[in-house]
Design a protein around this motif. Structure first.
Motif, short mmCIF file in Angstrom:
data_model
loop_
_atom_site.label_atom_id
_atom_site.label_comp_id
_atom_site.label_asym_id
_atom_site.label_seq_id
_atom_site.Cartn_x
_atom_site.Cartn_y
_atom_site.Cartn_z
N ILE A 69 1.92 -14.84 -31.18
CA ILE A 69 1.23 -15.62 -31.58
C ILE A 69 0.03 -15.29 -32.40
CG2 ILE A 69 -1.20 -16.37 -30.16
CD1 ILE A 69 0.28 -14.82 -27.55
N VAL A 70 -0.43 -13.85 -32.91
CA VAL A 70 -0.99 -13.75 -34.41
C VAL A 70 0.41 -12.92 -35.65
CG1 VAL A 70 -2.92 -13.24 -32.61
CG2 VAL A 70 -1.17 -11.52 -32.63
N GLY A 71 1.55 -12.52 -35.58
CA GLY A 71 2.76 -12.27 -35.69
C GLY A 71 1.85 -12.11 -37.61
N ASN A 72 1.12 -13.13 -38.05
CA ASN A 72 1.19 -14.02 -39.40
C ASN A 72 0.11 -12.26 -39.92
OD1 ASN A 72 -0.19 -15.17 -38.32
ND2 ASN A 72 0.14 -16.84 -39.76
N TYR A 73 -0.85 -12.19 -39.01
CA TYR A 73 -1.92 -11.28 -39.48
C TYR A 73 -1.15 -9.80 -39.48
CZ TYR A 73 -4.63 -15.20 -38.49
OH TYR A 73 -5.26 -16.61 -38.52
N LYS A 127 0.37 -0.40 -47.73
CA LYS A 127 1.88 -1.77 -47.67
C LYS A 127 1.25 -2.48 -49.23
CE LYS A 127 3.51 -1.81 -44.88
NZ LYS A 127 5.08 -1.65 -43.55
N VAL A 128 0.72 -2.53 -49.90
CA VAL A 128 0.35 -3.41 -50.99
C VAL A 128 0.94 -2.28 -51.97
CG1 VAL A 128 -0.97 -4.08 -52.63
CG2 VAL A 128 -2.16 -4.79 -50.81
N VAL A 129 1.75 -1.40 -52.30
CA VAL A 129 2.09 -1.00 -52.92
C VAL A 129 3.36 -0.59 -52.91
CG1 VAL A 129 2.32 2.05 -54.25
CG2 VAL A 129 0.17 0.67 -53.57
N GLU A 130 3.20 -0.69 -51.36
CA GLU A 130 5.05 -0.63 -51.80
C GLU A 130 5.57 -1.81 -51.85
OE1 GLU A 130 6.16 -0.58 -46.84
OE2 GLU A 130 4.79 1.51 -47.38
N ARG A 131 4.80 -3.04 -51.66
CA ARG A 131 6.08 -4.69 -51.73
C ARG A 131 5.67 -4.83 -53.14
NH1 ARG A 131 6.40 -4.69 -47.59
NH2 ARG A 131 6.09 -5.81 -45.41
N LYS A 174 -11.41 -3.72 -49.68
CA LYS A 174 -10.59 -4.23 -48.73
C LYS A 174 -9.76 -5.94 -48.16
CE LYS A 174 -8.49 -2.03 -45.10
NZ LYS A 174 -9.35 -1.22 -43.55
N LYS A 175 -10.97 -6.41 -48.87
CA LYS A 175 -10.57 -7.88 -48.52
C LYS A 175 -9.42 -8.27 -49.97
CE LYS A 175 -11.58 -10.89 -46.35
NZ LYS A 175 -10.79 -11.74 -45.32
N GLY A 176 -9.11 -7.75 -51.24
CA GLY A 176 -8.43 -8.21 -52.44
C GLY A 176 -7.49 -7.09 -51.52
N LEU A 177 -7.32 -5.95 -50.85
CA LEU A 177 -5.84 -5.92 -50.77
C LEU A 177 -5.18 -6.79 -49.66
CD1 LEU A 177 -6.85 -2.12 -49.77
CD2 LEU A 177 -5.13 -3.17 -51.96
N GLU A 178 -6.10 -7.79 -48.57
CA GLU A 178 -5.26 -8.18 -47.93
C GLU A 178 -5.01 -9.03 -48.65
OE1 GLU A 178 -8.26 -9.50 -45.25
OE2 GLU A 178 -7.80 -11.72 -45.13
N LEU A 218 -4.33 -9.78 -51.55
CA LEU A 218 -2.97 -8.88 -52.67
C LEU A 218 -0.97 -9.13 -51.82
CD1 LEU A 218 -3.33 -6.40 -54.54
CD2 LEU A 218 -2.99 -8.75 -55.88
N TYR A 219 -2.03 -8.88 -50.38
CA TYR A 219 -1.38 -7.90 -49.05
C TYR A 219 0.05 -9.98 -48.96
CZ TYR A 219 2.06 -7.17 -45.23
OH TYR A 219 3.35 -7.15 -45.10
N GLN A 220 -1.03 -10.84 -48.37
CA GLN A 220 -0.50 -12.36 -47.94
C GLN A 220 0.35 -13.13 -49.31
OE1 GLN A 220 -0.37 -13.27 -46.01
NE2 GLN A 220 -2.46 -11.35 -44.91
N LEU A 221 -0.05 -12.03 -50.91
CA LEU A 221 0.26 -12.91 -51.91
C LEU A 221 1.57 -12.66 -51.62
CD1 LEU A 221 -0.47 -14.99 -54.69
CD2 LEU A 221 -1.13 -12.46 -55.75
N ILE A 222 1.41 -11.09 -51.66
CA ILE A 222 3.02 -10.44 -51.82
C ILE A 222 4.22 -10.17 -50.85
CG2 ILE A 222 2.70 -10.33 -54.33
CD1 ILE A 222 1.98 -7.01 -53.32
N LYS A 223 3.94 -10.64 -49.82
CA LYS A 223 4.34 -9.56 -48.63
C LYS A 223 5.26 -11.00 -48.27
CE LYS A 223 2.39 -12.73 -44.77
NZ LYS A 223 1.47 -12.64 -43.91
#
Lengths: 414, 414
Positions: free
Chosen positions: B249-253, B265-269, B403-407, B409-414
């Motif tokens: 249901i909410v997996g993409n969040y 997670k951002v650093v990992e990706r 936090k929003k910037g990290l979010e 970034l994460y969406q961009l490279i996940k």
């Protein structure tokens, strides 16, 4: 002196009972109530469970003031209102102004308001409503029988805002708290806790009102003077007398009072001296500049900062000659001094400060974890570079480095 | 599966009620009891006061297991034993072996044993005594009616030693705890608590094992799944099944589990994609880069950051044309995008991210407090700039922006 006000705290949240978090809200509230002359007799933590919550509310009738935190959120397991209603029979109504501010909040932040958000505007009929300046659910005050109940969200930032802005003043006025515990915190830097205690030994042990409580903080030491008196004037009088004695012994380590921070004092002094600053940061990675920017006056003194984390960035952005790095390494007095000089030039500031070192978890360039070089170049281009060794993990090493940099800046311009 | 054991904790100590310390003992004990399959239903903190202590013991008869910490010391205000005796009528006797070990302890440490130290060897008739390997007062277990009472000193090191060496094993054996509670935390970003709750409403309300508990954190939401089972395998099985339903249901969040952070997670990706990053920071003042540097792997991905706080710094360090600033202001989409582009070039990184806005306390350039433009330019030089509006004070606005910037970034490279 009016009679003693007996308070108790009820913290609602399964996360507390599972041990996910410590009950720091209860600590914060207890401290602030004590300072207003309200005695806390009990803390209770209970989960998001209707029956158990209601039972805890039943017990709480023993107190004059009950502060309830948590369980006011929008989700189904937020049951504080329902449980209190079950105990008291008070009716729950929607608070129109809050509904409006919630709707505005969601409009402003371009987020979708879901039906359950309306729940956060629910109050008890006859409540006083305290605006939540940092979140959605407001604070609520309601009298039931002989007890004043205060409800705030459990999110620490929201609880603290509502408590300090509205609840404490409300209680002080309501209960005519004409006897108070007044505290003043003296903040010292550049002296260890044990040395401070040693110097003040006799004073601390003979002192009863105000009491003197030393506390070691990250990279600094504080003394809390707490005086008990009929009014603030008398308490202040008692505190000032003791403060004079203390400062006659360790006065030159004092930097500020109460909630003042060393960063704040540094910004003040820089502004007074009309000096601007820029930082070059390797292991601190912008933590120094970020700490300065936390201070509202920062724009008067901080031109900017260069986080040069990679060696390439050091060369490319701050023109650190490759030779310096290959010869001395990035964690070196030479590199630190050049970083401070160059960032000062790059940002056209009066003072430049630099941080380069090993935050860990592993050694780097053959230097131990905790090795940090801090260099400060002043408006006359005099540079002072010191090698420090800090204990702790990656985070504490970086924090202590920034604290030390602020301490040295303060000594330079105080 | 044996029936649920209901426990509660009683912490005795005025220092807790004065807010001098947080109740970290309760957190530690709660976590360890939960892991052994014992559910904690209440925490109570009460001062060193005979009447109130006795009343708390009276209430505690509701529980199967009561863990009492503190008030077992040698001084006059240590009243736990006396209060429990008053409630139960149990008689207090001296525990001979403990007397001996106390005497040996004082011999060993060449210290004078004072009469009141004998008090620490006092136990209730019929108790089981647990040796204190790091201090003086032993732990005590005594059954009264249908409740097992456990007493340990309040000193954390002593409490922890007695609990892990003796109490937990004792309870596991006594209650045949062949069942455990296992938890897993799902971490979501980019969806509000109320919306998440809304989407999962039916699931959450029908779900009993594992239970699903939503919790709002700064800029993110977590769901804690807690399963009750005979062993860890079964618990994990139960959790995985429910997790699948939730993620459908909410997996993409979802961004991570348990103690993972979005920065991590951002650093990992970034590392996995072999991408480097640099930030241009105005109102955040280095908070973004500093948050990245907190992650040990940061050196693989962060080239650096330019904190350009003053307009001059923006022009001089990042070559933002004066015209852009005079025409659109520094708090503008145009300025944000150029900052991201230029910092990417200056630090020769693959990705550039910029933050410019109004942290407050007052409006700036006619823009409201909380207005923040965040721009991200990716490795293909595509730039995405978004205007955000954050609530809160100077500090929370800056934190939420990062936090929003990290979010994003994460969406961009996940």
């Amino acid at each position: 002196m009016s009679q003693q006000i007996r308070a108790e705290l009820i913290s609602v949240g399964t996360e507390l009972l599972l041990g996910q978090i410590a009950n720091t809200n209860a600590q914060w509230i207890s401290k602030h109530l004590a300072n207003s002359g309200i005695s806390v007799y009990y803390h209770t933590v209970v989960g998001d469970n209707l029956a158990r919550l209601a039972q805890v509310f039943e017990n709480s009738k023993r107190s004059d003031v009950v502060i309830v935190t948590g369980g006011l959120g929008p989700t189904e397991d937020d049951l504080t209102r329902e449980a209190f209603q079950q105990t008291t029979g008070l009716s729950i109504i929607e608070h129109e102004p809050t509904i409006q501010s919630i709707e505005e909040y969601f409009k402003r932040t371009n987020r979708q308001m879901t039906p359950n958000n309306r729940k956060q505007a629910n109050i008890f009929e006859g409540s006083i409503v305290f605006e939540n300046s940092v979140g959605i659910a407001p604070g609520i005050a309601i009298d039931y029988n002989d007890t004043t109940y205060i409800f705030t969200p459990g999110v620490p930032s929201e609880m603290k805002a509502i408590m300090s802005e509205f609840v404490i003043p409300h209680l002080v006025q309501k209960y005519h708290l004409n006897h108070i515990i007044h505290s003043k915190v003296l903040r010292f830097i550049g002296i260890g806790e044990s040395q401070l205690e040693h110097e003040l030994q006799t004073l601390i042990s003979n002192q009863t009102n105000p009491t003197i409580a030393p506390l070691a903080k990250e990279g600094e030491v504080t003394l809390r003077l707490s005086a008990f008196a009929d009014n603030k004037e008398d308490a202040t009088q008692l505190i000032n007398t003791t403060e004079k004695e203390i400062l006659s012994i360790v006065g030159n380590y004092l930097y500020g009072y109460d909630d003042e921070t060393i960063a704040q004092k540094v910004v003040e002094r820089l502004k007074e001296n009309q000096l601007t600053i820029a930082s070059a940061e390797s292991l601190t990675g912008g933590l120094f500049s970020s700490t300065i920017v936390d201070i509202p006056e920062a724009s008067h003194v901080l031109n900017g900062a260069a986080t040069v984390y990679s060696p390439t960035a050091k060369e490319h952005v701050l023109d650190i000659p490759e030779l310096i790095i290959s010869k001395h390494g990035t964690v070196s007095s030479e590199c630190a001094e050049l970083m401070a000089k160059q960032v000062k030039k790059l940002y056209q500031s009066d003072i430049g400060i630099s941080f380069t070192g090993v935050a860990g978890p592993t050694m780097s360039e053959g230097k131990d974890v905790g090795t940090v070089f801090i260099s400060i170049c002043d408006q006359y281009d005099n540079c002072h570079t010191v090698k420090h060794l800090f204990n702790g993990n990656r985070f504490t090493i970086r924090t202590r480095a920034v604290k030390k940099g602020l301490e040295r800046l303060y000594q330079l311009i105080k």
